[in-house]
Write a protein that holds these residues in place. Sequence first.
Motif, PDB file in Angstrom:
ATOM      1  N   LYS A 106       0.865  -1.190   0.000  1.00  0.00           N
ATOM      2  CA  LYS A 106       0.000   0.000   0.000  1.00  0.00           C
ATOM      3  C   LYS A 106       0.896   1.232   0.000  1.00  0.00           C
ATOM      4  CE  LYS A 106      -3.624  -2.263   2.598  1.00  0.00           C
ATOM      5  NZ  LYS A 106      -4.403  -2.304   3.850  1.00  0.00           N
ATOM      6  N   TYR A 107       0.729   2.071  -1.007  1.00  0.00           N
ATOM      7  CA  TYR A 107       1.592   3.243  -1.122  1.00  0.00           C
ATOM      8  C   TYR A 107       0.805   4.547  -0.963  1.00  0.00           C
ATOM      9  CZ  TYR A 107      -0.188   3.579  -5.903  1.00  0.00           C
ATOM     10  OH  TYR A 107      -1.002   3.692  -6.998  1.00  0.00           O
ATOM     11  N   THR A 108       1.534   5.565  -0.528  1.00  0.00           N
ATOM     12  CA  THR A 108       1.031   6.938  -0.497  1.00  0.00           C
ATOM     13  C   THR A 108       2.145   7.846  -0.988  1.00  0.00           C
ATOM     14  OG1 THR A 108      -0.296   6.416   1.470  1.00  0.00           O
ATOM     15  CG2 THR A 108      -0.034   8.742   0.914  1.00  0.00           C
ATOM     16  N   LEU A 109       1.881   8.533  -2.079  1.00  0.00           N
ATOM     17  CA  LEU A 109       2.805   9.518  -2.630  1.00  0.00           C
ATOM     18  C   LEU A 109       2.311  10.892  -2.186  1.00  0.00           C
ATOM     19  CD1 LEU A 109       5.075  10.526  -4.488  1.00  0.00           C
ATOM     20  CD2 LEU A 109       3.516  10.246  -6.416  1.00  0.00           C
ATOM     21  N   ILE A 110       3.173  11.661  -1.535  1.00  0.00           N
ATOM     22  CA  ILE A 110       2.774  12.949  -0.965  1.00  0.00           C
ATOM     23  C   ILE A 110       3.705  14.045  -1.467  1.00  0.00           C
ATOM     24  CG2 ILE A 110       2.450  14.257   1.178  1.00  0.00           C
ATOM     25  CD1 ILE A 110       2.347  11.386   2.553  1.00  0.00           C
ATOM     26  N   ILE A 111       3.111  15.119  -1.971  1.00  0.00           N
ATOM     27  CA  ILE A 111       3.868  16.326  -2.304  1.00  0.00           C
ATOM     28  C   ILE A 111       3.503  17.358  -1.244  1.00  0.00           C
ATOM     29  CG2 ILE A 111       4.307  18.149  -3.978  1.00  0.00           C
ATOM     30  CD1 ILE A 111       3.155  16.227  -6.121  1.00  0.00           C
ATOM     31  N   SER A 112       4.492  17.817  -0.532  1.00  0.00           N
ATOM     32  CA  SER A 112       4.282  18.864   0.471  1.00  0.00           C
ATOM     33  C   SER A 112       4.652  20.191  -0.168  1.00  0.00           C
ATOM     34  CB  SER A 112       5.150  18.577   1.698  1.00  0.00           C
ATOM     35  OG  SER A 112       5.047  19.637   2.618  1.00  0.00           O
ATOM     36  N   SER A 113       3.637  21.040  -0.425  1.00  0.00           N
ATOM     37  CA  SER A 113       3.873  22.285  -1.151  1.00  0.00           C
ATOM     38  C   SER A 113       2.751  23.271  -0.874  1.00  0.00           C
ATOM     39  CB  SER A 113       3.925  21.987  -2.653  1.00  0.00           C
ATOM     40  OG  SER A 113       3.967  23.177  -3.393  1.00  0.00           O
ATOM     41  N   LYS A 114       3.077  24.542  -0.959  1.00  0.00           N
ATOM     42  CA  LYS A 114       2.047  25.583  -0.873  1.00  0.00           C
ATOM     43  C   LYS A 114       1.672  25.969  -2.297  1.00  0.00           C
ATOM     44  CE  LYS A 114       3.106  27.416   3.618  1.00  0.00           C
ATOM     45  NZ  LYS A 114       4.243  27.827   4.369  1.00  0.00           N
ATOM     46  N   ASP A 115       1.114  25.022  -3.032  1.00  0.00           N
ATOM     47  CA  ASP A 115       0.764  25.288  -4.422  1.00  0.00           C
ATOM     48  C   ASP A 115      -0.710  25.677  -4.548  1.00  0.00           C
ATOM     49  OD1 ASP A 115      -0.420  22.821  -4.036  1.00  0.00           O
ATOM     50  OD2 ASP A 115       0.487  21.869  -5.762  1.00  0.00           O
ATOM     51  N   ALA A 116      -1.157  25.868  -5.784  1.00  0.00           N
ATOM     52  CA  ALA A 116      -2.503  26.391  -6.040  1.00  0.00           C
ATOM     53  C   ALA A 116      -3.614  25.393  -5.699  1.00  0.00           C
ATOM     54  CB  ALA A 116      -2.611  26.814  -7.505  1.00  0.00           C
ATOM     55  N   ASN A 117      -3.342  24.092  -5.794  1.00  0.00           N
ATOM     56  CA  ASN A 117      -4.389  23.087  -5.581  1.00  0.00           C
ATOM     57  C   ASN A 117      -3.820  21.932  -4.764  1.00  0.00           C
ATOM     58  OD1 ASN A 117      -6.437  21.200  -5.717  1.00  0.00           O
ATOM     59  ND2 ASN A 117      -6.277  20.875  -7.922  1.00  0.00           N
ATOM     60  N   LYS A 118      -4.212  21.843  -3.512  1.00  0.00           N
ATOM     61  CA  LYS A 118      -3.674  20.802  -2.623  1.00  0.00           C
ATOM     62  C   LYS A 118      -4.372  19.448  -2.822  1.00  0.00           C
ATOM     63  CE  LYS A 118      -1.618  23.815   0.608  1.00  0.00           C
ATOM     64  NZ  LYS A 118      -0.995  24.495  -0.503  1.00  0.00           N
ATOM     65  N   ARG A 119      -5.503  19.441  -3.505  1.00  0.00           N
ATOM     66  CA  ARG A 119      -6.285  18.195  -3.651  1.00  0.00           C
ATOM     67  C   ARG A 119      -5.569  17.140  -4.494  1.00  0.00           C
ATOM     68  NH1 ARG A 119     -10.316  22.143  -4.298  1.00  0.00           N
ATOM     69  NH2 ARG A 119     -10.174  21.843  -6.527  1.00  0.00           N
ATOM     70  N   ASN A 120      -4.630  17.571  -5.359  1.00  0.00           N
ATOM     71  CA  ASN A 120      -3.937  16.602  -6.225  1.00  0.00           C
ATOM     72  C   ASN A 120      -2.503  16.342  -5.762  1.00  0.00           C
ATOM     73  OD1 ASN A 120      -2.715  18.963  -6.945  1.00  0.00           O
ATOM     74  ND2 ASN A 120      -3.332  18.911  -9.090  1.00  0.00           N
ATOM     75  N   ASN A 121      -2.230  16.659  -4.486  1.00  0.00           N
ATOM     76  CA  ASN A 121      -0.867  16.495  -3.962  1.00  0.00           C
ATOM     77  C   ASN A 121      -0.644  15.153  -3.282  1.00  0.00           C
ATOM     78  OD1 ASN A 121      -0.611  19.115  -4.805  1.00  0.00           O
ATOM     79  ND2 ASN A 121       0.068  19.925  -2.869  1.00  0.00           N
ATOM     80  N   LYS A 122      -1.641  14.271  -3.308  1.00  0.00           N
ATOM     81  CA  LYS A 122      -1.499  12.973  -2.660  1.00  0.00           C
ATOM     82  C   LYS A 122      -2.099  11.906  -3.578  1.00  0.00           C
ATOM     83  CE  LYS A 122      -2.036  12.671   1.867  1.00  0.00           C
ATOM     84  NZ  LYS A 122      -2.631  12.512   3.217  1.00  0.00           N
ATOM     85  N   LEU A 123      -1.423  10.775  -3.636  1.00  0.00           N
ATOM     86  CA  LEU A 123      -1.909   9.658  -4.442  1.00  0.00           C
ATOM     87  C   LEU A 123      -1.746   8.395  -3.618  1.00  0.00           C
ATOM     88  CD1 LEU A 123      -2.908   8.730  -7.285  1.00  0.00           C
ATOM     89  CD2 LEU A 123      -0.513   8.451  -7.897  1.00  0.00           C
ATOM     90  N   LYS A 124      -2.851   7.655  -3.447  1.00  0.00           N
ATOM     91  CA  LYS A 124      -2.821   6.409  -2.674  1.00  0.00           C
ATOM     92  C   LYS A 124      -3.220   5.251  -3.578  1.00  0.00           C
ATOM     93  CE  LYS A 124      -3.954   8.093   1.932  1.00  0.00           C
ATOM     94  NZ  LYS A 124      -4.764   7.830   3.117  1.00  0.00           N
ATOM     95  N   GLY A 125      -2.692   4.069  -3.263  1.00  0.00           N
ATOM     96  CA  GLY A 125      -3.066   2.894  -4.013  1.00  0.00           C
ATOM     97  C   GLY A 125      -2.415   1.650  -3.436  1.00  0.00           C
ATOM     98  N   VAL A 126      -2.661   0.514  -4.109  1.00  0.00           N
ATOM     99  CA  VAL A 126      -2.118  -0.771  -3.684  1.00  0.00           C
ATOM    100  C   VAL A 126      -1.548  -1.473  -4.907  1.00  0.00           C
ATOM    101  CG1 VAL A 126      -2.637  -3.017  -2.651  1.00  0.00           C
ATOM    102  CG2 VAL A 126      -3.834  -0.970  -1.844  1.00  0.00           C
ATOM    103  N   ILE A 127      -0.374  -2.035  -4.741  1.00  0.00           N
ATOM    104  CA  ILE A 127       0.226  -2.887  -5.776  1.00  0.00           C
ATOM    105  C   ILE A 127       0.367  -4.274  -5.156  1.00  0.00           C
ATOM    106  CG2 ILE A 127       2.286  -3.365  -7.158  1.00  0.00           C
ATOM    107  CD1 ILE A 127       2.703  -0.334  -7.348  1.00  0.00           C
ATOM    108  N   VAL A 128      -0.139  -5.293  -5.856  1.00  0.00           N
ATOM    109  CA  VAL A 128      -0.040  -6.669  -5.380  1.00  0.00           C
ATOM    110  C   VAL A 128       1.056  -7.367  -6.166  1.00  0.00           C
ATOM    111  CG1 VAL A 128      -1.276  -8.840  -5.023  1.00  0.00           C
ATOM    112  CG2 VAL A 128      -2.504  -6.672  -4.815  1.00  0.00           C
ATOM    113  N   LEU A 129       2.004  -7.941  -5.430  1.00  0.00           N
ATOM    114  CA  LEU A 129       3.126  -8.633  -6.101  1.00  0.00           C
ATOM    115  C   LEU A 129       2.670  -9.926  -6.755  1.00  0.00           C
ATOM    116  CD1 LEU A 129       5.936  -8.142  -3.454  1.00  0.00           C
ATOM    117  CD2 LEU A 129       5.696  -6.987  -5.635  1.00  0.00           C
TER     118      LEU A 129
END
Length: 129
Positions: A106-129
């Motif tokens: 289970k992964y979470t990619l996070i961008i920490s930034s004071k940018d214009a739109n914070k809603r697209n700064n995180k991506l979650k998902g699952v990869i099954v081996l």
Amino acid sequence: KSMFGKFLIVCFLACSPLMAQQEPSFDMEAMEVMLDAEVNGYRTFKYAIKNIGPEAVPAGKYRVFLKVNGKMISFDTKTSSMKPGQSVVYTSGERFRANQPGKKLKYTLIISSKDANKRNNKLKGVIVL
């Protein structure tokens, strides 16, 4: 009385929200997370971010983190500038054994930034081996 009036005007202008910095017009997006092909029995995460805003992102104005199964496995805090439309692909430092059929990552990619739109700064998902 006139001195007090001048003081009020100066204070009003200095304290006005109009004088505050304008909103940034760069917009970072957490785009994609994937596992690389197997190499010597191990696989590595690759992940991509993109500046989808109309202006360049200054160096150091964002940080990127990747968590897998709740553990921080990769991060970049000394980030470079990004032109509008530019993408950056990262490779995690940590590797995962490939021969674990059915194991969920289970992964979470996070961008920490004071940018214009914070809603697209995180991506979650699952990869099954």
